[in-house]
Design a protein around this motif. Structure first.
Motif, PDB file in Angstrom:
ATOM      1  N   ARG A   1       3.237   9.390  40.274  1.00 45.95           N
ATOM      2  CA  ARG A   1       1.456   9.793  40.938  1.00 45.95           C
ATOM      3  C   ARG A   1       2.095   9.846  42.185  1.00 45.95           C
ATOM      4  O   ARG A   1       2.344   9.241  42.914  1.00 45.95           O
ATOM      5  CB  ARG A   1       1.045   8.837  39.945  1.00 45.95           C
ATOM      6  N   LYS A   2       0.878  11.204  42.313  1.00 47.48           N
ATOM      7  CA  LYS A   2       0.789  11.595  43.478  1.00 47.48           C
ATOM      8  C   LYS A   2      -1.036  11.801  43.733  1.00 47.48           C
ATOM      9  O   LYS A   2      -1.532  12.842  42.521  1.00 47.48           O
ATOM     10  CB  LYS A   2       1.359  12.624  43.758  1.00 47.48           C
ATOM     11  N   ALA A   3      -1.933  11.429  44.653  1.00 46.46           N
ATOM     12  CA  ALA A   3      -3.573  11.891  44.545  1.00 46.46           C
ATOM     13  C   ALA A   3      -4.218  12.310  46.042  1.00 46.46           C
ATOM     14  O   ALA A   3      -2.845  11.701  46.634  1.00 46.46           O
ATOM     15  CB  ALA A   3      -4.006  10.592  43.333  1.00 46.46           C
ATOM     16  N   TYR A   4      -4.371  12.827  45.879  1.00 47.72           N
ATOM     17  CA  TYR A   4      -5.031  13.640  47.318  1.00 47.72           C
ATOM     18  C   TYR A   4      -6.557  12.781  46.956  1.00 47.72           C
ATOM     19  O   TYR A   4      -7.209  11.595  47.107  1.00 47.72           O
ATOM     20  CB  TYR A   4      -4.846  14.473  47.772  1.00 47.72           C
ATOM     21  N   ASN A   5      -7.466  13.974  46.631  1.00 48.61           N
ATOM     22  CA  ASN A   5      -8.937  13.904  46.395  1.00 48.61           C
ATOM     23  C   ASN A   5      -8.812  13.743  45.532  1.00 48.61           C
ATOM     24  O   ASN A   5     -10.323  13.500  44.146  1.00 48.61           O
ATOM     25  CB  ASN A   5      -9.438  15.227  47.264  1.00 48.61           C
ATOM     26  N   HIS A   6      -8.100  14.195  44.257  1.00 55.14           N
ATOM     27  CA  HIS A   6      -7.986  14.553  43.862  1.00 55.14           C
ATOM     28  C   HIS A   6      -6.248  14.519  42.800  1.00 55.14           C
ATOM     29  O   HIS A   6      -5.784  13.829  43.912  1.00 55.14           O
ATOM     30  CB  HIS A   6      -8.225  15.540  42.561  1.00 55.14           C
ATOM     31  N   VAL A   7      -6.696  13.817  41.324  1.00 55.62           N
ATOM     32  CA  VAL A   7      -4.748  14.037  40.811  1.00 55.62           C
ATOM     33  C   VAL A   7      -4.350  14.728  40.893  1.00 55.62           C
ATOM     34  O   VAL A   7      -4.545  15.746  39.726  1.00 55.62           O
ATOM     35  CB  VAL A   7      -4.935  12.784  39.945  1.00 55.62           C
ATOM     36  N   VAL A   8      -2.812  14.819  41.605  1.00 64.34           N
ATOM     37  CA  VAL A   8      -2.260  16.180  41.570  1.00 64.34           C
ATOM     38  C   VAL A   8      -1.800  16.192  40.333  1.00 64.34           C
ATOM     39  O   VAL A   8      -1.535  17.235  39.018  1.00 64.34           O
ATOM     40  CB  VAL A   8      -1.259  16.642  42.136  1.00 64.34           C
ATOM     41  N   PHE A   9      -0.426  14.826  40.291  1.00 67.40           N
ATOM     42  CA  PHE A   9       0.092  14.650  38.840  1.00 67.40           C
ATOM     43  C   PHE A   9      -0.188  13.247  38.531  1.00 67.40           C
ATOM     44  O   PHE A   9       0.331  12.338  39.291  1.00 67.40           O
ATOM     45  CB  PHE A   9       1.438  15.619  38.377  1.00 67.40           C
ATOM     46  N   ASP A  10      -0.127  13.068  37.285  1.00 65.49           N
ATOM     47  CA  ASP A  10       0.257  10.812  37.163  1.00 65.49           C
ATOM     48  C   ASP A  10       1.611  10.967  35.637  1.00 65.49           C
ATOM     49  O   ASP A  10       1.358  11.617  34.766  1.00 65.49           O
ATOM     50  CB  ASP A  10      -0.803  11.154  36.944  1.00 65.49           C
ATOM     51  N   HIS A  11       2.122  10.095  35.528  1.00 66.17           N
ATOM     52  CA  HIS A  11       2.977   9.433  34.620  1.00 66.17           C
ATOM     53  C   HIS A  11       4.190  10.597  34.235  1.00 66.17           C
ATOM     54  O   HIS A  11       4.389  11.004  33.392  1.00 66.17           O
ATOM     55  CB  HIS A  11       2.208   8.964  33.180  1.00 66.17           C
ATOM     56  N   VAL A  12       4.386  10.712  35.659  1.00 70.63           N
ATOM     57  CA  VAL A  12       5.641  11.322  35.505  1.00 70.63           C
ATOM     58  C   VAL A  12       6.868  11.100  35.167  1.00 70.63           C
ATOM     59  O   VAL A  12       7.214  10.248  36.153  1.00 70.63           O
ATOM     60  CB  VAL A  12       5.836  12.525  36.762  1.00 70.63           C
TER      61      VAL A  12
END
Length: 643
Positions: free
Chosen positions: A334-345
């Motif tokens: 999972r990678k997030a900044y102010n928003h989720v870039v991707f999750d559960h990869v």
């Protein structure tokens, strides 16, 4: 629409091209091809009036509007996306004022029978019709459709343009040019900053447009899908092939073979003449014949052969140690900044696999690459396998080159074995031929540095290759060299690219990034695109109907308090509505198929001006829009029945 006669352009001793004459007609979609530096961008600048030729004329009717997208533009940062795009309608506002002025003038005149009044009425009618043909009433809807087609979300419309990268701002400029609805579109590398979805949207837009198009692009799939005519700049000449790009490639090869045969025959004839002159030069009885042969030799015009296509050259990555069975494993990354870039990869890349990362810009492709490289933190588990040696290419790699070295020295320092004997050939294949190899890195442009960094990578012993947009600054010949090198590569490769033709035949798995998810698709890039985009509306309709049926079934269980008769009557109405929706879906699919057939017919040169086909296309498209709207209403009614 544009007539070019006797055009000549020269900057040094040798002209870029000379004696060029051609006409750009309505609905011509011309692919302008030739090696880098041949003069393609220069010709576009001349056609739009930004540059003057050395000799010759370019004739453009006064009422012909030309839209030009250069590779590099000066961009403004003081407006929102919507406000910047609305600047495209400046000509519509001018036209509205012109029509209003003519209308006022007619109202003030009383000489209704005079020739000048009749001329005024005719002018008003023409301008009024033209104003309506420009689509003034629907311009805001068209603006939104164009921006969405080029990859913007509706939430982006009110954001300042200063928040976007240079590539996204170039999309805004492209949108402005398309919204102006020019008679002629001149596009210089329009796909450089577009993702696959936007490229396909632009393809469809250009093929359906009535405007003439002249474009320069190194995206082979794009220009082949768009073009119906190909013009090549080579050997100082412009050769017009009135066929699409793929057919041009075949014709060009045949032409070159003919040139080679003519060249060889001429060389043999010249050798025979020289031999005759040498044998009889000092024999008085042959003096007349010798002079005749010398004059014949002087009058011969040398046969020129088009430049050799260096794409036939092969490069091989140097041998490297064998990596573990699974070079990359992601588990719940999972990678997030102010928003989720991707999750559960969750993904596993096996040794020897070559995979593509695709998706719209900003969906996380480069971000996941940086996670694999360990450049940024992330959540979850990401394993790089045993004995993995990574070769990584990204745009910033070009900044790591030693600026004090020359191009040749940069490659000579990493070349090993027999490759060192072929450095000049390799440099030539990547557009560093001749004197360019002696340039110092410090004077190279960003694109040139990227190409040099790519060559360095090709000569390093690695077993995991990660390429982030490797083809952005490569011409077709260079891309062919790189593509063949990757295909022959024994190791594993991850390629982030929007170039369909480059990915075709290289990758066997596609990872699609979008909506915070990463989905795996087995097969090549065209397998992925055919499953995902073969027909747009019909799969959506089918999925929606399935959801409606499921809701109806769920609701029927919840209506146990209804009487048997009421439930039976309700189910009859639902089934009838479902049949109507299903028939509507089939009708939509049939019309979509016919539109594809008509589009293919209209792309053929012979049918380009067939008004019957154009009329049928327009009527079918309008009927399809009405049918989709009808389906939406029927689906809403069916949904209400199930509640």
């Amino acid at each position: 629409m544009i007539a070019v006669d006797g055009l000549k352009v020269e900057f040094g001793v040798k002209p870029l091209f000379s004696d060029a004459s051609f006409v750009v007609n309505r609905r011509d979609r011309i692919a302008l091809v030739g090696k880098n530096g041949a003069g393609k961008s220069t010709l576009l600048k001349i056609l739009c009036g930004q540059q003057q030729p050395t000799a010759g004329t370019v004739s453009i009717p006064t009422d012909c509007v030309v839209g030009y997208l250069p590779q590099v533009m000066v961009l403004q940062d003081d407006t929102t996306v919507r406000e910047e795009a609305q600047k495209a309608f400046a000509n519509i506002n001018e036209m509205r004022e012109k029509v209003a002025r003519l209308e006022r003038e007619m109202g003030e005149r009383t000489d209704y029978e005079s020739d000048s009044y009749l001329a005024l009425v005719e002018k008003y009618t023409t301008e009024h019709e033209r104003f309506h043909m420009m689509g003034a009433e629907s311009r805001e809807a068209e603006l939104e459709r164009t921006l969405v087609g080029l990859g913007f979300n509706r939430t982006d419309f009110e954001r300042p343009t200063s928040e976007f990268s240079g590539g996204w701002r170039m999309r805004i400029e492209l949108a402005k040019i398309l919204l102006q609805q020019p008679d002629v579109l001149l596009l210089d590398e329009p796909t450089n900053h577009l993702d696959i979805d936007s490229i396909q949207w632009l393809e469809q837009f250009l093929t359906q447009s009535s405007a003439a198009v002249v474009l320069v692009s190194h995206d082979r799939a794009f220009i082949n899908n768009v073009s119906n005519r190909t013009m090549e700049i080579s050997c100082g000449r412009i050769t017009d092939y009135r066929v699409k790009y793929d057919e041009y490639v075949v014709l060009r090869q045949e032409r070159r073979e003919q040139q080679l045969r003519a060249y060889e025959n001429q060389q043999k004839e010249m050798a025979d003449i020289r031999d005759f002159v040498e044998r009889f030069r000092y024999k008085p009885t042959k003096a007349v014949q010798v002079q005749q042969r010398l004059r014949q030799l002087e009058k011969m015009v040398p046969v020129e052969v088009d430049e050799v296509d260096t794409s036939a050259m092969r490069l091989k990555f140097p041998p490297c140690q064998r990596s573990g069975d699974y070079p990359v494993i992601c588990e719940e990354v999972r990678k997030a900044y102010n928003h989720v870039v991707f999750d559960h990869v969750n993904l596993t890349i096996k040794r020897g696999e070559k995979v593509a990362f695709v998706g719209r810009n900003g969906e996380g492709k480069s971000t996941l690459v940086k996670c694999i490289m360990g450049e940024i933190p992330f959540e979850g588990e990401l394993k790089v396998g045993h004995n993995v040696q990574i070769g990584y290419f990204a745009q910033n790699q070009a900044q790591l080159l030693d600026e004090s070295l020359t191009v040749f020295q940069t490659i000579d320092n990493v070349a090993r074995g027999e490759v060192r004997l072929r450095i000049n050939d390799i440099l030539g294949a990547f557009m560093f031929g001749g004197e360019a190899s002696d340039k110092r890195v410090v004077v190279l442009s960003g694109g040139e540095r990227s190409r040099l960094a790519m060559i360095r990578l090709l000569l390093e012993p690695v077993n995991l290759l990660i390429l982030d947009e490797p083809t952005n600054h490569l011409d077709m010949a260079s891309k062919d060299v790189l593509k063949e090198a990757i295909r022959a590569f024994d190791g594993t490769a991850i390629i982030v690219s929007h170039d369909r033709e480059f990915l075709d035949g290289v990758v066997t798995k596609v990872y699609e990034f979008g909506g915070g998810k990463v989905l795996e698709h087995l097969g090549g890039i065209y397998d992925f695109l055919s499953v995902r985009g073969g027909s747009f509306e019909a799969p959506v309709v089918k999925e929606a109907v399935a959801q409606i049926e499921q809701k109806a079934r769920e609701q029927s269980v919840q209506t146990s308090n209804q009487s048997y008769a009421e439930r039976k009557e309700q189910q009859k109405r639902i089934r009838k509505a479902e049949r109507v929706v299903e028939e509507c879906e089939k009708k939509i699919a049939r019309m979509e198929q016919r539109l594809k057939e008509l589009d293919a017919l209209l792309m053929e040169q012979a049918n380009a001006s067939d008004m019957m086909l154009v009329t049928e296309y327009t009527q079918t498209k309008a009927a399809l829009d009405e049918e989709v709207e009808r389906w939406e209403k029927l689906s809403e009614e069916l949904d209400k029945m199930g509640k």
